[in-house]
Design a protein around this motif. Structure first.
Motif, PDB file in Angstrom:
ATOM      1  N   ILE A 276       0.315 -94.258 -75.735  1.00 45.34           N
ATOM      2  CA  ILE A 276       1.501 -93.443 -75.463  1.00 45.34           C
ATOM      3  C   ILE A 276       2.778 -94.223 -75.766  1.00 45.34           C
ATOM      4  CG2 ILE A 276       2.828 -92.327 -73.622  1.00 45.34           C
ATOM      5  CD1 ILE A 276       0.123 -91.637 -72.314  1.00 45.34           C
ATOM      6  N   ALA A 277       2.775 -95.514 -75.433  1.00 43.77           N
ATOM      7  CA  ALA A 277       3.968 -96.336 -75.653  1.00 43.77           C
ATOM      8  C   ALA A 277       4.166 -96.682 -77.128  1.00 43.77           C
ATOM      9  CB  ALA A 277       3.866 -97.620 -74.819  1.00 43.77           C
ATOM     10  N   LEU A 278       3.064 -96.922 -77.833  1.00 47.37           N
ATOM     11  CA  LEU A 278       3.160 -97.382 -79.219  1.00 47.37           C
ATOM     12  C   LEU A 278       3.314 -96.247 -80.235  1.00 47.37           C
ATOM     13  CD1 LEU A 278       0.423-100.192 -79.236  1.00 47.37           C
ATOM     14  CD2 LEU A 278       2.902-100.469 -79.124  1.00 47.37           C
ATOM     15  N   ASP A 279       2.850 -95.054 -79.911  1.00 48.37           N
ATOM     16  CA  ASP A 279       2.924 -93.935 -80.851  1.00 48.37           C
ATOM     17  C   ASP A 279       4.333 -93.695 -81.396  1.00 48.37           C
ATOM     18  OD1 ASP A 279       0.580 -92.869 -81.762  1.00 48.37           O
ATOM     19  OD2 ASP A 279       0.277 -91.539 -80.062  1.00 48.37           O
ATOM     20  N   PRO A 280       5.332 -93.490 -80.536  1.00 49.91           N
ATOM     21  CA  PRO A 280       6.675 -93.232 -81.087  1.00 49.91           C
ATOM     22  C   PRO A 280       7.232 -94.417 -81.875  1.00 49.91           C
ATOM     23  CG  PRO A 280       6.767 -93.528 -78.699  1.00 49.91           C
ATOM     24  CD  PRO A 280       5.332 -93.423 -79.061  1.00 49.91           C
ATOM     25  N   LEU A 281       6.812 -95.630 -81.490  1.00 48.14           N
ATOM     26  CA  LEU A 281       7.288 -96.825 -82.192  1.00 48.14           C
ATOM     27  C   LEU A 281       6.811 -96.822 -83.645  1.00 48.14           C
ATOM     28  CD1 LEU A 281       8.739 -99.589 -81.939  1.00 48.14           C
ATOM     29  CD2 LEU A 281       6.522-100.569 -81.316  1.00 48.14           C
TER      30      LEU A 281
END
Length: 462
Positions: free
Chosen positions: A187-192
């Motif tokens: 969830i944290a890395l997806d938008p990055l």
């Protein structure tokens, strides 16, 4: 996470602790783990669906890649869900050394399958996508995602295949944390990776691989701890053909359930391509509906697999009254859950399209077809939970038969036949008809055979 681990220092006594308490302790984290695992795919789909100007094609791309990722997962279940109940039964019989040999042989099998599948996905990924009905306008995105995902195949195998051996020790919270770690990272890395680094659909795959790697390391490290009942021992790593065949035989049922899920989506994609001329809108709508189907099937699957250690241990020990009590509790809970999702799907189908930020044409298709696609979910309490109970009881043959019934015997033929008369509607209707029919047959088979199995076990022990 450290606080949760401390709470598990006292292992539950599967043979003596109150059954209701054990069901809650084992099932709730297992259900939560399945829901968290569902986030891997759902979060990817929600993020890529919002990509400006290409959201529908990106959503369709993940939809056509999903069957291949399911096949990888199926091999993890083959070894994990096939071996863990056997290890539990051996512990119930007081054969702890034999239980550890089952675990170590399972690890060898996971490593072998992981390496072999990595080679297949990396070398034949594009050919598989074409064969499985990928629409032309999303092929490039699907290919990029699948290649990156393929590099992390071994991580997926260790997470999916080793987690049941953590649950088998009564460490259901630890098992849940294995999945939670990866989900939070994803969830944290997806938008990055998707937006900040401009990688689009491929960025979603990078985030998934990193997340699965972290979960795999966490799972592997557990078996090096002093309080683990299963450990990596050199002597137990020697391949035992009889043990491996036993694991494969019992694991064939969950393998078929997952692999045929992949086969069905492939058949869906192919028939939708034929009946709609390769419309990405229909493929995206199918992706949304398949996600909705997972919202009910995966928690119920978690309920069944989570309670497997309790059922297997007591069945092995001959404590049939405790087995009956556990099965009664999970059957009622599963029926309530499947009925609730069925009502939601029939009354408010457009909610699923809203979750994935679907376009107006895709939303219209979801609203129109979801009530028919999901009409059989009310019977998932039997198809998912009770079928997993057969696995827990070591009933490989009937589990395999029931696993083949829903998808191979009913759904796939219906999906080829009905579109000839009903067009795209026939594709979606086939799922509902197959689910209702298979659920009724599974429930009838279970409630007829279950008492006989327990009577036979009592006579054998006594």
């Amino acid at each position: 996470m450290k606080d949760e681990v401390k709470k598990e220092k006292r292992l539950p006594d599967l043979g003596r602790d109150p059954v209701g308490k054990l069901v809650a302790k084992l099932a709730v984290p297992a259900i939560a783990a399945q829901l968290i695992n569902l986030l891997y795919n759902m979060v990817d789909r929600m993020y890529v669906a919002a990509l400006p100007g290409e959201g529908t094609q990106a959503l369709a791309a993940l939809g056509v890649v999903f069957p291949i990722t399911l096949i990888v997962t199926a091999f993890g279940y083959l070894v994990g869900l096939g071996g863990a109940p056997i290890a539990n039964m051996r512990m119930g019989e007081g054969k702890r050394d034999e239980a550890n040999r089952v675990f170590c042989n399972a690890f060898l099998m996971l490593a072998f399958f992981g390496a072999a599948l990595t080679v297949v996905v990396l070398t034949a990924g594009d050919a598989l996508l074409v064969l499985f009905g990928a629409p032309d306008d999303c092929m490039e995105q699907a290919s990029g995602y699948l290649f990156v995902y393929g590099t992390g195949t071994l991580f997926v195998m260790f997470v999916v295949g080793l987690n049941p051996y953590i649950t088998a020790q009564g460490r259901s919270v630890m098992s849940m944390l294995t999945v939670l770690l990866g989900a939070v990272l994803n969830i944290a890395l997806d938008p990055l990776f998707i937006y900040a680094f401009g990688m689009g659909v491929s960025g979603a795959a990078v985030a998934t691989v990193i997340s699965q790697a972290a979960s795999a390391v966490w799972a592997l490290s557990f078996f090096f701890r002093k309080n683990s009942l299963f450990r990596f021992r050199i002597g137990d790593m020697r391949p035992h053909i009889k043990i491996m065949l036993g694991v494969l035989a019992l694991g064939l049922s969950p393998f078929i359930m997952t692999a045929t899920e992949s086969a069905v989506q492939i058949v869906f994609n192919i028939n939708l391509k034929w009946s709609t001329g390769g419309s990405s809108d229909y493929t995206a709508a199918l992706t949304v509906m398949m996600s909705a189907l997972q919202m009910v099937s995966m928690p119920l699957n978690g309920l069944g697999t989570g309670v497997q250690p309790l059922v297997s241990y007591n069945y092995g020990a001959g404590n049939t009254e405790r087995v009956k009590r556990a099965v009664k509790i999970i059957t009622i809970a599963a029926l309530i859950g499947s009925t609730s999702v069925w009502l939601l799907s029939v009354l408010f189908p457009q909610l699923y399209a809203f979750i994935f930020n679907a376009s107006e044409p895709v939303t219209a298709l979801v609203k129109k077809y979801t009530p028919f696609f999901m009409m059989g979910t009310i019977m998932f309490f039997a198809q998912m939970t009770l079928q997993n109970t057969f696995v827990a009881l070591g009933q490989a043959k009937i589990s395999i038969s029931l696993a083949c019934l829903r998808k191979i015997v009913l759904l796939i033929p219906l999906c080829f036949i009905l579109p000839n008369f009903l067009g795209a509607f026939g594709v979606f209707l086939s799922e509902g008809i197959a689910d209702i029919t298979a659920g009724i047959i599974t429930a009838a088979a279970f409630f007829i055979r279950f008492p006989r199995l327990l009577d036979k076990r009592e006579k054998r022990i006594n």
